[in-house]
Design an enzyme around this catalytic site. Sequence first.
Site, short mmCIF file in Angstrom:
data_model
loop_
_atom_site.label_atom_id
_atom_site.label_comp_id
_atom_site.label_asym_id
_atom_site.label_seq_id
_atom_site.Cartn_x
_atom_site.Cartn_y
_atom_site.Cartn_z
N ILE A 44 151.05 49.52 33.55
CA ILE A 44 151.09 50.31 34.78
C ILE A 44 150.32 49.62 35.91
O ILE A 44 150.62 49.82 37.08
CB ILE A 44 150.60 51.76 34.55
CG1 ILE A 44 151.05 52.67 35.70
CG2 ILE A 44 149.09 51.79 34.30
CD1 ILE A 44 150.88 54.16 35.42
N GLY A 83 149.12 46.15 28.83
CA GLY A 83 150.05 45.60 27.86
C GLY A 83 149.48 45.27 26.49
O GLY A 83 150.14 44.59 25.71
N TYR A 88 154.61 50.96 27.51
CA TYR A 88 153.60 50.43 28.42
C TYR A 88 152.27 51.14 28.20
O TYR A 88 152.19 52.22 27.62
CB TYR A 88 154.04 50.54 29.89
CG TYR A 88 153.92 51.91 30.50
CD1 TYR A 88 152.76 52.31 31.17
CD2 TYR A 88 154.98 52.81 30.43
CE1 TYR A 88 152.67 53.57 31.74
CE2 TYR A 88 154.89 54.07 31.00
CZ TYR A 88 153.73 54.45 31.66
OH TYR A 88 153.64 55.70 32.22
N CYS A 89 151.22 50.48 28.66
CA CYS A 89 149.88 51.07 28.70
C CYS A 89 149.26 50.59 30.02
O CYS A 89 149.98 50.41 31.00
CB CYS A 89 149.06 50.67 27.46
SG CYS A 89 148.76 48.89 27.31
N SER A 90 147.96 50.37 30.04
CA SER A 90 147.33 49.91 31.28
C SER A 90 147.77 48.50 31.65
O SER A 90 148.21 48.25 32.77
CB SER A 90 145.80 49.94 31.15
OG SER A 90 145.36 51.25 30.95
#
Length: 163
Positions: free
Chosen positions: A124, A99, A95-97
């Site tokens: 997230i 996607g 995951y990141c901020s």
Amino acid sequence: MKQLFLILIALTASAGFSQNSLSDLLNKYNKKNIAYISVQELTMPKTNAVILDARETNEFNTSHIKNAIHVGYNHFNIESIQTLIPDKTTPIVVYCSIGIRSETIAHKLKKQGYAHVSNLYGGIFEWKKNDFPVYDSEEKLTDEVHVFSKEWGKWLTKGKQVY
């Protein structure tokens, strides 16, 4: 009157270039070469995956998903993952901020032979939107989420934005 007309044209034009939904945004930037997993699926007990955070250190330290392993984006090192996760059949969720960066990292893992890699849909931001907990660098619950930039911050609809 002419100024008002020009302002309306500018606003209409800029609205046409903006993304209306998270789905539109991900469709614009992602190649769709990695399957998504929803935040709800990730929280299910049967989903026993290693969670990798593909954001930068300051983002991870502000908040992250519990037990996530920080792997970064700009300085991602596939060799460290191969040491950390030698079994290439291990389920992995990146995951990141929202996607986008996570898709890139997940694709690198797939190219190295990892068979079960997913991208957390909405990252997230979606996690926080669905009221799942995030933790700071001291593993304490926090409401803060690093939003990377003001442009991306509009996608965080719950929690406190940090830059």
